[in-house]
Design an enzyme around this catalytic site. Structure first.
Site, PDB file in Angstrom:
ATOM      1  N   GLU A 290      33.349  84.372  42.879  1.00  0.00           N
ATOM      2  CA  GLU A 290      32.739  85.117  41.456  1.00  0.00           C
ATOM      3  C   GLU A 290      32.026  86.194  42.081  1.00  0.00           C
ATOM      4  OE1 GLU A 290      30.058  82.335  39.743  1.00  0.00           O
ATOM      5  OE2 GLU A 290      28.759  82.120  41.462  1.00  0.00           O
ATOM      6  N   ARG A 294      23.970  91.009  39.250  1.00  0.00           N
ATOM      7  CA  ARG A 294      22.419  91.285  39.180  1.00  0.00           C
ATOM      8  C   ARG A 294      21.835  91.187  40.692  1.00  0.00           C
ATOM      9  NH1 ARG A 294      21.434  86.188  40.911  1.00  0.00           N
ATOM     10  NH2 ARG A 294      22.598  84.433  39.896  1.00  0.00           N
TER      11      ARG A 294
END
Length: 301
Positions: A290, A294
């Protein structure tokens, strides 16, 4: 021409808010903190140049109130909002609302958050860029078709939620007879935590290593990596210990993993800091897991 940023509202609290405010101070940029009433004397509030109280039944609900946060930024004359990590940091709707309000969102674009925040669209995008992904079956809307296709991959399988993370909606299935019930439970848990019941199945790499690469992108297709971290020591899919550089990782394998992360970052025209995560098998094969759109909690490692 990029507009100058003279004041930033930090839409977070605690350690990460303090880190961001400290960095803003070093850069000569004014800071604004937000807080719930019970956090009025918190360290990040005392460090910031200004502070705005947010209303809410709980501190968490206050920090998730996008409307209040954007209003606070506008009222204080902030030019940008830094979301830190957690809370609204990976919320594409929030990023879009910040930009619609004429403010700078310190992070990737809303479209990139939406693309890479959904595990299924992220996997498809990664695969299109030649980044290796584990054999998998995506949701079809029909449980029988999904179960049959998943069983054809072979066992063990990992059932995962398409949205969210943190180990929610995730389970390992070792036997065909357990697959249907595992998929049903995973979908139920994913719906409860993320409001999205989609799940998918992928080949489970047994005794894997978990390697992640810290990246920085300019939003125009340029990017660099800051090497890799080892985060294989976990409990219930949650990282406990991180180490950099990853031990016992050959130079060639390290280079291929980092190059793969850069290729993905550049193709997405990713902006700001992020992390690309991989599963590494004992045979040296690695697969995209994944992308965290952020600043990573463990970014100092």
């Amino acid at each position: 021409m990029t507009r100058p940023i003279a004041k930033v509202l930090v839409a977070n609290r605690g350690e990460i808010a303090a880190r961001i405010i400290r960095s803003l101070d070093r850069l000569g940029i004014a800071s604004v903190a937000v807080h719930h009433a019970v956090e009025a004397k918190a360290v990040h509030v005392r460090m910031a140049g200004e502070a705005v109280a947010l209303s809410g039944d709980t501190p968490v609900s206050a920090h998730l109130d996008a409307g209040q946060i954007i209003a606070a930024a506008r009222a204080t004359g902030a030019d940008a909002i830094h979301p830190g990590y957690g809370f609204l940091s990976e919320n594409a709707g929030f990023a879009r609302a910040v930009e619609a309000a004429g403010l700078v969102f310190v992070g990737p674009s809303a479209d990139v958050i939406a693309l890479m925040g959904d595990k299924i669209s992220a996997r498809n995008f990664a695969q299109a860029q030649g980044v290796p992904v584990a054999p998998s079956v995506l949701p079809t809307g029909d449980i029988d078709t999904f179960v049959n296709a998943a069983a054809n991959i072979g066992f063990p399988l990992l059932i995962k939620a398409a949205a969210g993370g943190g180990g929610k909606g995730m389970s390992i299935v070792h036997r065909p007879e357990d697959l249907r019930e595992a998929a049903r439970l995973a979908a139920s848990e994913a719906q409860r935590y993320f409001g999205d019941g989609r799940v998918y199945a992928e080949l489970y790499v047994e005794n894997p290593r978990h390697i992640e690469v810290q990246i920085l992108g300019d939003g125009k297709g340029g990017a660099i990596h800051l090497w890799e971290r080892e985060c294989s020591v976990q409990r219930r899919f949650q990282k406990i210990v991180e180490e950099a550089p990853a031990p016992n990782l050959g130079a060639d394998l390290r280079a291929r993993i980092c190059e793969s992360a850069l290729r993905l970052t550049k193709a997405a025209k990713y902006r700001n800091a992020g992390t690309v995560e991989y599963i590494l098998g004992a045979d040296g094969r690695f697969f995209f897991l994944e992308m965290n759109t952020r600043l990573q909690v463990e970014h100092p490692v």
